[in-house]
Design an enzyme around this catalytic site. Structure first.
Site, PDB file in Angstrom:
ATOM      1  N   GLY A   1       0.770  -1.246   0.000  1.00 17.43           N
ATOM      2  CA  GLY A   1       0.000   0.000   0.000  1.00 17.43           C
ATOM      3  C   GLY A   1       0.797   1.288   0.000  1.00 17.43           C
TER       4      GLY A   1
ATOM      5  N   ASP B   1      -4.877   1.501  10.705  1.00 16.27           N
ATOM      6  CA  ASP B   1      -6.289   1.201  10.925  1.00 16.27           C
ATOM      7  C   ASP B   1      -6.416   0.706  12.369  1.00 16.27           C
ATOM      8  OD1 ASP B   1      -8.609  -0.834  10.750  1.00 16.27           O
ATOM      9  OD2 ASP B   1      -8.797   0.127   8.809  1.00 16.27           O
TER      10      ASP B   1
ATOM     11  N   LYS C   1      -6.826   6.148  10.888  1.00 13.49           N
ATOM     12  CA  LYS C   1      -8.241   6.053  11.278  1.00 13.49           C
ATOM     13  C   LYS C   1      -8.294   5.953  12.800  1.00 13.49           C
ATOM     14  CE  LYS C   1      -9.870   3.402   7.239  1.00 13.49           C
ATOM     15  NZ  LYS C   1     -10.267   2.023   6.828  1.00 13.49           N
TER      16      LYS C   1
ATOM     17  N   PHE D   1     -13.756   2.659   4.632  1.00 18.62           N
ATOM     18  CA  PHE D   1     -12.773   2.059   3.732  1.00 18.62           C
ATOM     19  C   PHE D   1     -12.440   3.013   2.594  1.00 18.62           C
ATOM     20  CE2 PHE D   1     -11.142  -0.814   0.479  1.00 18.62           C
ATOM     21  CZ  PHE D   1     -10.224  -1.512   1.228  1.00 18.62           C
ATOM     22  N   VAL D   2     -11.147   3.138   2.275  1.00 17.53           N
ATOM     23  CA  VAL D   2     -10.701   4.029   1.203  1.00 17.53           C
ATOM     24  C   VAL D   2      -9.829   3.278   0.199  1.00 17.53           C
ATOM     25  CG1 VAL D   2     -10.836   6.209   2.496  1.00 17.53           C
ATOM     26  CG2 VAL D   2      -8.765   4.823   2.668  1.00 17.53           C
TER      27      VAL D   2
HETATM   28  P1  XMP Z   1      -3.889  -2.253  10.612  1.00 17.31           P
HETATM   29  O1  XMP Z   1      -5.287  -2.659  11.048  1.00 17.31           O
HETATM   30  O2  XMP Z   1      -2.906  -3.353  10.806  1.00 17.31           O
HETATM   31  O3  XMP Z   1      -4.067  -2.046   9.078  1.00 17.31           O
HETATM   32  O4  XMP Z   1      -3.468  -0.939  11.223  1.00 17.31           O
HETATM   33  C1  XMP Z   1      -3.066  -1.584   8.334  1.00 17.31           C
HETATM   34  C2  XMP Z   1      -3.150  -2.131   6.921  1.00 17.31           C
HETATM   35  O5  XMP Z   1      -4.482  -2.466   6.526  1.00 17.31           O
HETATM   36  C3  XMP Z   1      -4.757  -1.987   5.234  1.00 17.31           C
HETATM   37  N1  XMP Z   1      -5.916  -1.046   5.304  1.00 17.31           N
HETATM   38  C4  XMP Z   1      -6.575  -0.524   4.277  1.00 17.31           C
HETATM   39  N2  XMP Z   1      -6.381  -0.689   2.957  1.00 17.31           N
HETATM   40  N3  XMP Z   1      -8.186   0.792   2.535  1.00 17.31           N
HETATM   41  C5  XMP Z   1      -7.202  -0.028   2.095  1.00 17.31           C
HETATM   42  O6  XMP Z   1      -7.052  -0.130   0.889  1.00 17.31           O
HETATM   43  C6  XMP Z   1      -8.460   0.991   3.845  1.00 17.31           C
HETATM   44  O7  XMP Z   1      -9.368   1.743   4.201  1.00 17.31           O
HETATM   45  C7  XMP Z   1      -7.598   0.291   4.771  1.00 17.31           C
HETATM   46  N4  XMP Z   1      -7.551   0.244   6.113  1.00 17.31           N
HETATM   47  C8  XMP Z   1      -6.497  -0.569   6.413  1.00 17.31           C
HETATM   48  C9  XMP Z   1      -3.513  -1.311   4.761  1.00 17.31           C
HETATM   49  O8  XMP Z   1      -2.793  -2.182   3.923  1.00 17.31           O
HETATM   50  C10 XMP Z   1      -2.696  -1.051   5.997  1.00 17.31           C
HETATM   51  O9  XMP Z   1      -1.323  -1.132   5.793  1.00 17.31           O
HETATM   52 MG    MG Z   2      -0.272  -1.259   4.046  1.00 17.80          MG
END
Ligand code: XMP
Ligand code: MG
Length: 180
Positions: free
Chosen positions: A48, A106, A134, A155-156
């Site tokens: 990402g 996230d 977030k 979600f984005v």
């Molecule tokens: P955590 O929960 O581990 O998540 O903090 C981090 C990873 O989750 C993915 N992520 C997203 N990917 N849209 C996405 O395309 C979203 O809204 C989103 N939220 C979390 C992302 O890869 C991040 O590194």
């Molecule tokens: Mg990521």
């Protein structure tokens, strides 16, 4: 900007290319000042963050290095809660000033899992730069040093972020339509 369809879902414009680019260059200027005279090692977390890392890194002034690791925890639009290391760290971080570069924090689980592995190798310091945060989704609190945008818990996609592999090539960031 108009709504886009990625797989089966519609996404509406959320952050424009100009908004994203302006904020990234401002954050890069702050990081450059903070690391003046040092040689920070940026560790970008794939997939990402590849676009954010590239745009951030080209605005960093002075000596700096970058390397990449690949961690994944997402499937579709929900975190699986299970973090997999697909490509590990191949650079010696001992004694280095590390800046982690993430696309989005996230739940915080990805970094919560990765940070102890990093601290094991005794870096001189570790700071975290994220494009998106977030705050409402936090399960594992992470101390973020450089945050471009705090966003609602929706979600984005776009600008490197995907929905099941698609949407990464959008220049802007879009938010899932109608999600509460
Ligand atoms: P955590 O929960 O581990 O998540 O903090 C981090 C990873 O989750 C993915 N992520 C997203 N990917 N849209 C996405 O395309 C979203 O809204 C989103 N939220 C979390 C992302 O890869 C991040 O590194
Ligand atoms: Mg990521």
């Amino acid at each position: 900007m108009t709504a886009v369809k990625v797989h089966d879902k519609y996404f509406v414009p959320f952050l424009s290319e100009e908004t994203i680019q302006q904020k990234i260059s401002a954050v890069a200027a702050t990081i450059s000042l903070d690391y003046q005279g040092k040689k920070p090692l940026f560790i970008a977390i794939l997939n990402g963050s590849f676009m954010f890392a590239a745009d951030l890194f080209k605005h960093i002034s002075g000596d700096a290095e970058i390397c990449f690791i690949k961690l994944a925890s997402y499937k579709g639009t929900r975190s699986t809660g299970h973090v997999v290391t697909a490509i590990g760290l191949d650079t010696d971080v001992t004694g280095r000033e590390v800046v982690i570069v993430e696309d989005i924090i996230d739940t915080g689980k990805t970094l919560h899992n990765f940070l102890p592995q990093l601290y094991n190798q005794q870096p001189a310091s570790v700071k975290i730069a994220v494009l998106l945060h977030k705050p409402e989704a936090t399960v594992y609190p992470i101390n973020i040093n450089y945050c471009c945008f705090a966003i609602p818990n929706k979600f984005v996609v776009g600008y490197g972020l995907d929905y099941d592999g698609l949407g990464r090539n959008l220049k802007e960031i879009f938010q899932l339509q109608g999600e509460e």
